[in-house]
Design an enzyme around this catalytic site. Structure first.
Site, PDB file in Angstrom:
ATOM      1  N   HIS A   1     -10.795   2.375  -1.162  1.00 19.89           N
ATOM      2  CA  HIS A   1     -11.308   1.495   0.042  1.00 19.89           C
ATOM      3  C   HIS A   1     -11.848   0.238   0.379  1.00 19.89           C
ATOM      4  O   HIS A   1     -12.845   0.339   1.052  1.00 19.89           O
ATOM      5  CB  HIS A   1     -11.678   2.952   1.269  1.00 19.89           C
ATOM      6  CG  HIS A   1     -10.648   3.284   2.397  1.00 19.89           C
ATOM      7  ND1 HIS A   1     -11.927   3.843   3.438  1.00 19.89           N
ATOM      8  CD2 HIS A   1      -9.653   3.402   2.782  1.00 19.89           C
ATOM      9  CE1 HIS A   1     -10.248   3.901   4.257  1.00 19.89           C
ATOM     10  NE2 HIS A   1      -9.374   3.619   3.663  1.00 19.89           N
TER      11      HIS A   1
ATOM     12  N   ASN B   1      -3.746   4.992  -7.747  1.00 20.66           N
ATOM     13  CA  ASN B   1      -3.503   4.189  -6.367  1.00 20.66           C
ATOM     14  C   ASN B   1      -3.774   3.001  -7.286  1.00 20.66           C
ATOM     15  O   ASN B   1      -3.962   2.423  -8.190  1.00 20.66           O
ATOM     16  CB  ASN B   1      -4.961   4.577  -5.754  1.00 20.66           C
ATOM     17  CG  ASN B   1      -5.024   4.088  -4.688  1.00 20.66           C
ATOM     18  OD1 ASN B   1      -4.247   4.564  -3.709  1.00 20.66           O
ATOM     19  ND2 ASN B   1      -6.196   2.750  -4.534  1.00 20.66           N
TER      20      ASN B   1
ATOM     21  N   SER C   1      -4.756  -1.078  -5.759  1.00 25.87           N
ATOM     22  CA  SER C   1      -5.578  -1.679  -4.482  1.00 25.87           C
ATOM     23  C   SER C   1      -4.801  -3.391  -5.477  1.00 25.87           C
ATOM     24  O   SER C   1      -6.138  -3.227  -5.702  1.00 25.87           O
ATOM     25  CB  SER C   1      -6.383  -1.420  -4.502  1.00 25.87           C
ATOM     26  OG  SER C   1      -6.864  -2.387  -3.662  1.00 25.87           O
TER      27      SER C   1
ATOM     28  N   GLU D   1      -3.992   5.008  12.104  1.00 27.41           N
ATOM     29  CA  GLU D   1      -4.073   5.632  11.254  1.00 27.41           C
ATOM     30  C   GLU D   1      -5.566   5.962  11.420  1.00 27.41           C
ATOM     31  O   GLU D   1      -6.142   6.949  11.091  1.00 27.41           O
ATOM     32  CB  GLU D   1      -4.237   4.420  10.617  1.00 27.41           C
ATOM     33  CG  GLU D   1      -3.245   3.642   9.582  1.00 27.41           C
ATOM     34  CD  GLU D   1      -3.636   2.891   8.894  1.00 27.41           C
ATOM     35  OE1 GLU D   1      -4.465   2.616   8.080  1.00 27.41           O
ATOM     36  OE2 GLU D   1      -2.380   2.187   8.239  1.00 27.41           O
TER      37      GLU D   1
ATOM     38  N   HIS E   1       0.832  -1.586   0.342  1.00 34.14           N
ATOM     39  CA  HIS E   1      -0.132  -0.320   0.122  1.00 34.14           C
ATOM     40  C   HIS E   1       0.796   1.280  -0.302  1.00 34.14           C
ATOM     41  O   HIS E   1       0.421   1.956  -0.862  1.00 34.14           O
ATOM     42  CB  HIS E   1      -1.034  -0.052   1.271  1.00 34.14           C
ATOM     43  CG  HIS E   1      -2.014   0.604   1.017  1.00 34.14           C
ATOM     44  ND1 HIS E   1      -3.164   1.231   0.683  1.00 34.14           N
ATOM     45  CD2 HIS E   1      -2.335   2.405   1.570  1.00 34.14           C
ATOM     46  CE1 HIS E   1      -4.169   1.880   0.403  1.00 34.14           C
ATOM     47  NE2 HIS E   1      -2.927   3.320   1.184  1.00 34.14           N
TER      48      HIS E   1
ATOM     49  N   GLU F   1      -9.039   6.908  -5.128  1.00 34.97           N
ATOM     50  CA  GLU F   1      -8.280   6.050  -4.200  1.00 34.97           C
ATOM     51  C   GLU F   1      -9.140   5.328  -3.614  1.00 34.97           C
ATOM     52  O   GLU F   1     -10.736   5.370  -3.594  1.00 34.97           O
ATOM     53  CB  GLU F   1      -8.461   6.845  -2.420  1.00 34.97           C
ATOM     54  CG  GLU F   1      -6.935   6.755  -1.546  1.00 34.97           C
ATOM     55  CD  GLU F   1      -5.438   6.266  -1.237  1.00 34.97           C
ATOM     56  OE1 GLU F   1      -5.304   7.255  -2.095  1.00 34.97           O
ATOM     57  OE2 GLU F   1      -5.253   6.548   0.047  1.00 34.97           O
TER      58      GLU F   1
HETATM   59  N1  LIG Z   1      -1.587   3.640 -10.345  1.00 39.47           N
HETATM   60  C1  LIG Z   1      -1.502   5.110  -9.879  1.00 39.47           C
HETATM   61  N2  LIG Z   1      -1.051   5.285 -11.521  1.00 39.47           N
HETATM   62  C2  LIG Z   1      -0.143   6.907 -11.063  1.00 39.47           C
HETATM   63  N3  LIG Z   1       0.191   7.275  -9.694  1.00 39.47           N
HETATM   64  C3  LIG Z   1      -0.071   6.682  -9.370  1.00 39.47           C
HETATM   65  C4  LIG Z   1      -0.847   5.591  -8.803  1.00 39.47           C
HETATM   66  N4  LIG Z   1      -0.533   4.814  -8.037  1.00 39.47           N
HETATM   67  C5  LIG Z   1      -0.111   5.896  -7.067  1.00 39.47           C
HETATM   68  N5  LIG Z   1       0.562   6.864  -7.586  1.00 39.47           N
HETATM   69  C6  LIG Z   1       1.373   7.793  -6.853  1.00 39.47           C
HETATM   70  O1  LIG Z   1       2.125   7.294  -6.483  1.00 39.47           O
HETATM   71  C7  LIG Z   1       1.667   8.682  -5.375  1.00 39.47           C
HETATM   72  C8  LIG Z   1       1.322   7.968  -4.076  1.00 39.47           C
HETATM   73  O2  LIG Z   1       0.089   7.057  -3.984  1.00 39.47           O
HETATM   74  P1  LIG Z   1      -0.341   6.783  -2.746  1.00 39.47           P
HETATM   75  O3  LIG Z   1      -0.049   6.081  -1.852  1.00 39.47           O
HETATM   76  O4  LIG Z   1      -1.786   6.069  -2.432  1.00 39.47           O
HETATM   77  O5  LIG Z   1      -0.741   8.679  -1.832  1.00 39.47           O
HETATM   78  P2  LIG Z   1      -1.441   8.633  -0.490  1.00 39.47           P
HETATM   79  O6  LIG Z   1       0.003   8.337   0.839  1.00 39.47           O
HETATM   80  O7  LIG Z   1      -2.151   9.674  -0.154  1.00 39.47           O
HETATM   81  O8  LIG Z   1      -2.526   7.396  -0.165  1.00 39.47           O
HETATM   82  C9  LIG Z   1       0.919   9.437  -5.772  1.00 39.47           C
HETATM   83  O9  LIG Z   1       1.572  10.779  -5.886  1.00 39.47           O
HETATM   84  C10 LIG Z   1       0.080   9.042  -6.901  1.00 39.47           C
HETATM   85  O10 LIG Z   1      -0.659   9.943  -7.461  1.00 39.47           O
END
Ligand SMILES: Nc1ncnc2c1ncn2[C@@H]1O[C@H](COP(=O)(O)OP(=O)(O)O)[C@@H](O)[C@H]1O
Ligand SMILES: [Mg+2]
Lengths: 726, 233, 86, 86
Positions: free
Chosen positions: A88, A526, A528, A305, A42, A86
């Site tokens: 969940h 994001n 998942s 969290e 994650h 995002e």
């Molecule tokens: N599928 C994806 N395509 C492009 N960028 C992604 C993708 N998944 C994550 N990112 C980028 O990676 C970074 C970290 O994502 P994430 O961990 O989801 O953020 P957060 O910490 O806010 O939950 C963010 O800038 C996000 O936009």
């Protein structure tokens, strides 16, 4: 420490060895917990990073691409839009109401952390079939969770999508997209810099909730997931509303170096990531963190969290500004540490040092895995679908059945629970192709849409994912906008399974291809993984959230027919295609067949045609043709104003494909007779096939000699289908 | 004329009413913070919609005790115009400026949609620009809009023509309120609470052809202008 | 002395209770046909600190209920007070 | 025999209780500074008809709570059963 301490933190033995190597000693309990969450899928994207690098992320409008809390695009006039999607999924499977609610809260925080005021939310949901108590419970809970949080905080939920399929039974998908507006000069970043600067925690007090939620999201759902109860967090939209107002007020005072929300892995990931981005370190005394419960350990405080919190690095001497603003909103604001320049994340509990790890190692040096891929067995068995394979007696019934299948039926039951009007910017709310949100004080608006067809992606991930991008763009165009950029929510099964990883890799390739062609870069997203239940993996579901711009409000277009006598045109081409269709599944219970072709060049020209027609102000409605085919899409355009149609299409293809096939790159428009030749000219200029297929007329739905129904009857079925199942 | 819109912690339609008063009607409008104890010089106070304090206990229950409510109650008692929209209506009930109480919607769900209403009384400061018995449209968005009042109270409302707006009929009543009541005023006619959101339908741009909220605000403005900007009594 | 207070609020008799109705329907549909009536209200647990006499605490609780915790127009309430252990 | 059942649900320990927090803030702002903690849950009153033994009624109540009335993931519940008078 227990025998294999890495196990309970979700790390492999190899990873544990790496850690010992990097630290040059054994980690403490707290340190190991910190590694566990930071190196979880994650937070670290360890299984996806290498693939995501290939995404198309550049474009004229991009101000901030992937890498921050959310991406940002330029919309002119000194204004910018920040947006992100995002998931969940797992929290919602365990506690649908709170899971969905905190999902909304989390994504909203990502947006205002960037300095943007959230102005619209969308939600993309997937559930099992509705004829099951458990699914109904999840569905109702998720919808009311989204409704409760979004309505209370006062951000309109203006669009989204809901699909029902047994593939999501036991593992529903809950993806929320949030969109915010900001002035370009107010862009905030999540950076920690400047030796000696204070580190402050603001917002809610820290409790024991959601400890290790990030690792939880990086695991399959099993029967014991119910035991993951401490991971359930309860959202407090009221608190977040205060946090939102206070944060934006603060960002406007220009007193900040950096600001970051505490999402997954709480204080740990926010501090490590901020430090790493600024090439700095951070020292925190956790005994200074306001807590909600007594006797919390350093492990718990670092990994909690608890929602509705932020980490802030004020400029030197601006601590009091932060305190004053947060106190005005009745919120905590405490200095808990300082920035240092040796790159180390140092955690103290009073005098005791409980952890000391390089921030870079935590945030950026997680292992990266290139997982094995394998063409899935089932793909080899995908068959071509012939119209004769589908048994049908009566197309009237078929159409009524399709209209009342939950995936196609009106989602009114859902969106009437969402306040989609608050902020009074909603020019087109839920129920048309894309939502249209005006920008107050300017003659412009945003068009917003989320799209993904899991069945297509299952049968052909590459094409299915490309179709999701194309369809999102088509929705934007039909609403009068120009597609600008996307965020992607990539929902898949277990990446250790080579077949799943193949789906993932191919989906990303499909997105990349379509984004390049349509010139809509990815600015964030994001991933998942581990969306599986004992029955197996979900359909690969890469959800595309797209933002487009209407440069004048007069371009606003809806899908509804408006005037009796208007001519109906189909822009694009009907092809003999029934693979992956709703019709096939309805009639034969099968998810099979070749996914409709996608010719991105044709797609582009079709979109250009409709966009030009809208700019010329000649068409009265435009509707993208998708699930359920031409028949369903025509019907959807009839309902709002209770207008009928008389359709006569010369058929070169089977009746079934004509009515219910889901060929891509088609848009149905209505136009007054006098202007029709103008539309035809635009289509010809763009080398786009088109056909005049009928006229808006009466209160009956007539299609060749195949269908004749009262619009009212169809509408009632379509509107009440979901409610009736509950 | 001068209007004030109160911001309680968690209010979220305050900016929307502000926008309508200020930008659509060009009225001198100020935001009023919930801790303010001094609210002099206003002709109209609006308690906006949304959620106050999260409304976890009962809608409006905690907001009713915000510091700003004392001067507002005072203002109302002296005849000043007070408009309570949605959550504002709930706060007016909780503070006894209007009679009755609010229960959760009959179907227990939050409901956001357009509703058809009938103007029952157009001889009030809030509806003088509306036609009597006219069917108008305004959106609602609430989870607790199920208005309740006991028999005697209802009788009194009717006798004094305090019922101003009703949902057109039971079928379109979105929450189950008694007698389809959507908005009421006090006996003196200077305090008006309603569940629908007039500020969401005051601009043709966002609700084409359905701008019936506009008439509510123009009624207020015309009333105040006639009165010469002075508070009655 | 510290006091543990439990308060229940519910709609007055004769006022239609939408939540109660929904719960009753839900229970019946699960096959619980012995359910005759259901009323749903709120349950509050408070701790009051440093109050010397029980009747002072009780008075305070009643005041809090009348003012804020229950809406006298539609709700009744009841409460129990117990000295805190420990 | 008929039974009067009273059920209280509340959030499990350690789970954030925004309602309780808001009510506590409300009470404090009214000047009730002795209020140390507030938790808010649901209160249900049921009547169960025609059940011969109390323990049968109790079993039914527990079942109903587990299935519908309480959310076992985040809530605890307690109940009292009393024979109906009259
Ligand atoms: N599928 C994806 N395509 C492009 N960028 C992604 C993708 N998944 C994550 N990112 C980028 O990676 C970074 C970290 O994502 P994430 O961990 O989801 O953020 P957060 O910490 O806010 O939950 C963010 O800038 C996000 O936009
Ligand atoms: Mg973030």
């Amino acid at each position: 420490m227990p025998n294999k301490p890495w196990l309970s933190e979700g790390l492999t033995e190899k990873e544990y060895e790496m850690i010992v190597d990097l630290l040059d000693r054994k980690p403490t309990t707290t340190e190991l917990g910190i590694f566990g969450v930071m190196w979880s899928e994650h937070c670290s994207y360890k299984n996806s990073k290498l693939i995501l690098k290939n995404l198309f992320t550049e474009g004229e409008c991009v101000l901030q691409g992937p890498g921050e809390n959310a991406g940002i695009i330029d919309i002119g006039d000194g204004q910018a839009i920040s947006f992100k999607i995002e998931s969940h999924n797992h929290p919602s499977a365990v506690e649908p109401f709170q899971g969905a609610a905190t999902g909304v809260g989390g994504i909203i925080r990502d947006i205002f952390t960037m300095g943007a005021r959230p102005i619209a939310n969308l939600n993309s949901l997937r559930f099992g079939e509705l004829n099951n108590d458990k699914v109904q419970y999840l569905f109702k809970g998720v919808v009311s969770g989204i409704s409760s949080y979004g309505n209370s905080i006062g951000i309109p939920t203006v669009g989204g999508e809901v699909y029902f399929s047994s593939a999501y039974e036991g593992n529903p998908l809950v993806n929320v997209m949030s969109v915010g507006l900001l002035k370009k000069e107010n862009i905030a970043t999540a950076t920690a810099k400047g030796e000696g600067n204070s580190v402050m925690v603001v917002g809610a007090a820290t409790g024991r909730d959601g400890i290790k939620g990030a690792s939880f999201a990086s695991d399959e759902l099993s029967e014991d997931s119910k035991e993951d109860r401490p991971a359930v967090q309860v959202g407090d939209p009221f608190m977040e509303k205060l946090l939102l107002e206070a944060s934006l007020e603060l960002i406007n005072t220009n007193s900040l170096i950096g600001i970051q929300d505490m999402g997954a892995a709480g204080l740990t990931s926010s501090s490590a990531e901020m430090a790493s981005r600024g090439n700095s370190g951070i020292e925190i005394d956790i005994s200074k963190v306001p807590t909600r419960e007594k006797n919390m350990t350093s492990y718990e405080i670092m990994l909690s969290e608890s929602q509705e919190r932020m980490l802030i690095i004020p400029k030197k001497g601006k601590e009091q500004v932060v305190k004053d603003i947060f106190n005005k909103w009745d919120l905590h604001a405490e200095v808990i540490g300082r920035v240092n320049d040796d790159g180390m994340l140092r955690i103290f509990n009073g005098e005791d040092k409980v952890a000391e790890i390089s921030a870079k190692i935590l945030a950026d040096e997680a292992p990266e895995y290139r997982r094995e891929t394998k063409l899935p067995e089932y793909i080899k068995n995908v068959n071509e679908i012939n119209a004769n394979d589908i048994k049908s007696e009566d197309y009237n019934n078929d159409l009524l059945d399709l209209l009342s299948s939950p995936t196609i039926a009106s989602k009114k039951w859902v969106y009437e629970q969402y306040d989609y009007m608050v902020m009074t910017n909603t020019v087109v709310g839920p129920g048309s192709d894309a939502a249209v949100i005006r920008i107050k004080g300017k003659d412009k608006a945003l068009a917003l849409s989320t799209d993904s067809n899991g069945k297509y992606c299952y049968l052909n991930p590459r094409r299915g994912a490309a179709i999701a991008v194309a369809e999102a763009a088509r929705n934007i165009v039909c609403s009068g906008g120009k597609p600008l950029a996307i965020t992607d929510g990539l929902n898949f099964g277990n990446p250790m399974n080579p077949e799943i990883y193949w789906q993932f890799k191919n989906s990303v390739e499909g997105i990349t291809k379509a984004c390049k062609k349509l010139d809509t870069p990815v600015i964030g997203g994001n991933v998942s993984f581990y969306n599986e239940s004992p029955k197996g993996a979900i359909y690969p579901t890469p959800i595309i959230g797209m933002v487009g711009l209407l440069d004048s409000l007069k371009d606003k277009t809806t899908m509804h027919f408006k005037n009796e006598g208007d001519l109906i045109y189909l822009i694009g081409k009907n092809v003999e295609e029934l693979g992956g269709s709703e019709y096939l599944e309805l009639k034969e219970g099968k998810v099979d067949g070749y996914v409709p072709q996608l010719d991105l060049n044709l797609e582009k020209r079709v979109q250009k045609t409709v966009r030009e027609a809208i700019k010329e102000n000649i068409i009265n409605s435009a509707h993208d043709c998708s699930e359920g085919g031409v028949a369903v899409n025509l019907a959807e355009s009839c309902f709002e104003n209770n207008l009928g149609v008389n359709i006569k299409i010369n058929k070169e293809i089977s009746n079934k494909a004509l009515l219910f096939g889901e060929s891509q790159s088609r848009i149905i428009v209505s136009i007054s007779k006098e202007l029709a030749s103008k539309l035809e000219n635009i289509a010809v200029e763009n080398c786009v096939p088109y056909g005049k297929i009928g006229v808006v007329e009466g209160t009956q739905f007539k299609f060749n000699n195949l269908i004749k129904l009262d619009v009212e009857e169809m509408k009632v079925k379509w509107e009440t289908a979901i409610e009736k199942k509950l | 004329m001068k209007a004030g819109v109160v911001t309680f912690p968690g209010s979220n339609c305050d900016a929307d009413v502000f926008h309508v008063l200020k930008n659509i009607f060009n009225i001198d409008t100020k935001m009023i913070w919930y801790k303010d104890k001094n609210i002099k010089g206003y002709d109209l106070i609006v308690l906006p919609g949304g959620f106050s304090y999260g409304d976890y206990l009962r809608s409006g229950a905690i907001a009713r005790f915000a510091k700003v409510m004392d001067p507002i109650i005072d203002f109302a008692e002296k005849g000043g115009l007070v408009l309570g929209i949605c959550n504002g209506f709930q706060i007016l009930l909780e503070s006894n400026l209007l009679p009755g109480a609010m229960k959760v919607n009959d179907n227990l769900k939050f409901v956001c949609k357009n509703t058809v209403l009938t103007v029952i009384n157009n001889k009030t400061p809030f509806t003088n620009q509306c036609e009597k018995s006219a069917a108008i449209e305004m959106p609602v968005a609430h989870g607790e809009g199920n208005y309740y009042i006991d028999k005697e109270g209802l009788k009194e409302l009717n006798e004094n023509n305090q019922i101003i707006l009703k949902y057109k009929n039971k079928k379109v009543n979105p929450n189950g309120s008694i007698n389809n009541i959507a908005g009421i005023c006090n006996k003196e006619r200077n305090v008006f609470g309603l569940m629908p959101h007039p500020e969401r339908c005051s601009e043709p741009l966002i609700t084409p052809g359905k701008s019936d909220g506009y008439n509510i605000f123009s009624s207020i403005i015309s009333f105040i202008n006639k009165r010469g900007g002075k508070i009655a009594k | 002395m510290d006091w543990e207070v439990k308060i229940e609020t519910k709609l007055k008799d004769g006022i239609l209770d939408p939540q109660g109705k929904a719960v009753k329907t839900g229970l019946k549909s699960l096959g619980y046909n012995n359910v005759e009536s259901v009323h749903v209200g709120k349950y509050l647990e408070l701790v009051l600190e440093n109050i010397e006499q029980k009747n002072k605490a009780a008075k305070m609780v009643e005041e809090m209920c009348d003012k804020l915790l229950a809406n006298p127009v539609i709700e009744d309430y009841s409460y129990h007070i117990k000295e805190m252990e420990g």
